[in-house]
Design a protein around this motif. Structure first.
Motif, PDB file in Angstrom:
ATOM      1  N   ALA A 131       0.828  -1.215   0.000  1.00 39.90           N
ATOM      2  CA  ALA A 131       0.000   0.000   0.000  1.00 39.90           C
ATOM      3  C   ALA A 131       0.859   1.259   0.000  1.00 39.90           C
ATOM      4  O   ALA A 131       0.607   2.197  -0.773  1.00 39.90           O
ATOM      5  CB  ALA A 131      -0.934   0.002   1.203  1.00 39.90           C
ATOM      6  N   VAL A 132       1.880   1.297   0.840  1.00 34.81           N
ATOM      7  CA  VAL A 132       2.753   2.481   0.933  1.00 34.81           C
ATOM      8  C   VAL A 132       3.502   2.685  -0.390  1.00 34.81           C
ATOM      9  O   VAL A 132       3.611   3.806  -0.883  1.00 34.81           O
ATOM     10  CB  VAL A 132       3.733   2.336   2.119  1.00 34.81           C
ATOM     11  CG1 VAL A 132       4.849   3.360   2.054  1.00 34.81           C
ATOM     12  CG2 VAL A 132       2.989   2.435   3.441  1.00 34.81           C
ATOM     13  N   THR A 133       3.984   1.602  -0.960  1.00 42.89           N
ATOM     14  CA  THR A 133       4.723   1.680  -2.227  1.00 42.89           C
ATOM     15  C   THR A 133       3.828   2.189  -3.350  1.00 42.89           C
ATOM     16  O   THR A 133       4.216   3.099  -4.101  1.00 42.89           O
ATOM     17  CB  THR A 133       5.311   0.302  -2.586  1.00 42.89           C
ATOM     18  OG1 THR A 133       6.178  -0.122  -1.530  1.00 42.89           O
ATOM     19  CG2 THR A 133       6.085   0.360  -3.888  1.00 42.89           C
ATOM     20  N   GLU A 134       2.638   1.620  -3.462  1.00 41.25           N
ATOM     21  CA  GLU A 134       1.723   2.049  -4.524  1.00 41.25           C
ATOM     22  C   GLU A 134       1.282   3.492  -4.332  1.00 41.25           C
ATOM     23  O   GLU A 134       1.195   4.245  -5.305  1.00 41.25           O
ATOM     24  CB  GLU A 134       0.513   1.113  -4.578  1.00 41.25           C
ATOM     25  CG  GLU A 134       0.856  -0.250  -5.126  1.00 41.25           C
ATOM     26  CD  GLU A 134      -0.303  -1.230  -5.076  1.00 41.25           C
ATOM     27  OE1 GLU A 134      -1.390  -0.897  -4.540  1.00 41.25           O
ATOM     28  OE2 GLU A 134      -0.116  -2.362  -5.565  1.00 41.25           O
ATOM     29  N   GLU A 135       1.019   3.879  -3.093  1.00 37.92           N
ATOM     30  CA  GLU A 135       0.590   5.258  -2.823  1.00 37.92           C
ATOM     31  C   GLU A 135       1.666   6.264  -3.228  1.00 37.92           C
ATOM     32  O   GLU A 135       1.371   7.360  -3.687  1.00 37.92           O
ATOM     33  CB  GLU A 135       0.254   5.420  -1.339  1.00 37.92           C
ATOM     34  CG  GLU A 135      -0.294   6.785  -0.996  1.00 37.92           C
ATOM     35  CD  GLU A 135      -0.704   6.872   0.465  1.00 37.92           C
ATOM     36  OE1 GLU A 135      -0.349   7.882   1.097  1.00 37.92           O
ATOM     37  OE2 GLU A 135      -1.362   5.955   0.955  1.00 37.92           O
ATOM     38  N   ALA A 136       2.927   5.870  -3.072  1.00 40.12           N
ATOM     39  CA  ALA A 136       4.037   6.753  -3.426  1.00 40.12           C
ATOM     40  C   ALA A 136       4.353   6.715  -4.921  1.00 40.12           C
ATOM     41  O   ALA A 136       5.244   7.437  -5.382  1.00 40.12           O
ATOM     42  CB  ALA A 136       5.280   6.372  -2.621  1.00 40.12           C
ATOM     43  N   LEU A 156      10.898   3.688  -4.716  1.00 37.64           N
ATOM     44  CA  LEU A 156      10.002   4.840  -4.670  1.00 37.64           C
ATOM     45  C   LEU A 156      10.631   6.017  -5.398  1.00 37.64           C
ATOM     46  O   LEU A 156      11.842   6.233  -5.327  1.00 37.64           O
ATOM     47  CB  LEU A 156       9.727   5.237  -3.221  1.00 37.64           C
ATOM     48  CG  LEU A 156       9.196   4.158  -2.283  1.00 37.64           C
ATOM     49  CD1 LEU A 156       8.961   4.742  -0.892  1.00 37.64           C
ATOM     50  CD2 LEU A 156       7.932   3.540  -2.812  1.00 37.64           C
ATOM     51  N   PRO A 157       9.803   6.801  -6.089  1.00 34.54           N
ATOM     52  CA  PRO A 157      10.341   7.990  -6.770  1.00 34.54           C
ATOM     53  C   PRO A 157      10.673   9.079  -5.764  1.00 34.54           C
ATOM     54  O   PRO A 157       9.995   9.236  -4.745  1.00 34.54           O
ATOM     55  CB  PRO A 157       9.193   8.416  -7.689  1.00 34.54           C
ATOM     56  CG  PRO A 157       7.957   7.872  -7.058  1.00 34.54           C
ATOM     57  CD  PRO A 157       8.373   6.624  -6.326  1.00 34.54           C
ATOM     58  N   LEU A 158      11.724   9.824  -6.066  1.00 40.76           N
ATOM     59  CA  LEU A 158      12.074  10.988  -5.260  1.00 40.76           C
ATOM     60  C   LEU A 158      11.145  12.138  -5.631  1.00 40.76           C
ATOM     61  O   LEU A 158      10.589  12.158  -6.739  1.00 40.76           O
ATOM     62  CB  LEU A 158      13.525  11.380  -5.502  1.00 40.76           C
ATOM     63  CG  LEU A 158      14.564  10.377  -4.986  1.00 40.76           C
ATOM     64  CD1 LEU A 158      15.963  10.774  -5.442  1.00 40.76           C
ATOM     65  CD2 LEU A 158      14.502  10.264  -3.479  1.00 40.76           C
ATOM     66  N   SER A 164      10.228   6.971 -13.911  1.00 44.32           N
ATOM     67  CA  SER A 164       9.647   6.000 -13.004  1.00 44.32           C
ATOM     68  C   SER A 164      10.766   5.237 -12.292  1.00 44.32           C
ATOM     69  O   SER A 164      11.909   5.270 -12.710  1.00 44.32           O
ATOM     70  CB  SER A 164       8.753   5.043 -13.779  1.00 44.32           C
ATOM     71  OG  SER A 164       9.512   4.381 -14.760  1.00 44.32           O
ATOM     72  N   PRO A 165      10.420   4.513 -11.197  1.00 39.12           N
ATOM     73  CA  PRO A 165      11.433   3.730 -10.482  1.00 39.12           C
ATOM     74  C   PRO A 165      12.079   2.703 -11.402  1.00 39.12           C
ATOM     75  O   PRO A 165      11.513   2.341 -12.441  1.00 39.12           O
ATOM     76  CB  PRO A 165      10.628   3.072  -9.357  1.00 39.12           C
ATOM     77  CG  PRO A 165       9.460   3.949  -9.155  1.00 39.12           C
ATOM     78  CD  PRO A 165       9.127   4.488 -10.524  1.00 39.12           C
TER      79      PRO A 165
END
Length: 169
Positions: A131-136, A156-158, A164-165
């Motif tokens: 969830a955290v990864t997708e949200e970011a 995760l992208p800066l 993209s990552p």
């Protein structure tokens, strides 16, 4: 007059721009730790300190997300892989526009995100990581290693990322 070292451009077309030079914080860092509960806060601290030392442009939200991911991945390795993997490895890869954290162990079991069960005190770590990864706007995956273990990673992208990552290794 002949120009050496230049390719003439077609009228109306600019020559391709050279790739941007690497930024100071790009690189890969790897450290190992025993598969013990005490390694969880140590891994979090090491990742936070590395990002600060390298002056990676992370904001508070991204830092919190990365540290949560590191906590969950190291905790999973400690709880579920320690029997076959008394040592784990944590790797931080930094690119111009992304940061990737990975945890490697020698256990062949591929973890699966479990559905939340209100009666359980654990088992939701990978759901949280996903969830955290997708949200970011990032990506998450599990890969097998040549030695039979696995690497669980999230990229995760800066802030302000133009790309993209990175894809899996």
């Amino acid at each position: 007059m002949e120009t050496v070292g230049r390719v003439p451009s077609e009228p109306g077309h600019a020559p391709p721009a050279p790739p941007p030079p690497p930024v100071a914080y790009e690189g890969v860092w790897r450290f190992t730790a025993p598969a013990l509960d005490s390694s969880v806060p140590q891994a979090r601290r090491a990742v936070r300190d590395l990002l600060a030392l390298q002056r990676v442009p992370v904001d508070e939200e991204l830092m919190a997300s990365l540290l949560l991911i590191v906590s969950e991945l190291v905790t999973n390795a400690v709880r579920h892989a320690a029997l076959l993997s008394p040592e784990i490895a944590v790797e931080v890869s930094l690119g111009r526009d992304w940061v990737r954290v990975a945890v490697e162990d020698n256990h062949p079991y591929r973890p699966v995100a479990l559905m939340a069960d209100q009666g359980r005190t654990g088992g939701r770590g990978l759901l949280l990581v996903t969830a955290v990864t997708e949200e970011a706007g990032g990506v998450y995956d599990v890969e097998h290693t040549a030695s039979g273990g696995k690497v669980v990673w999230a990229a995760l992208p800066l802030p302000g990322a133009a790309t993209s990552p990175p894809p899996p290794r």
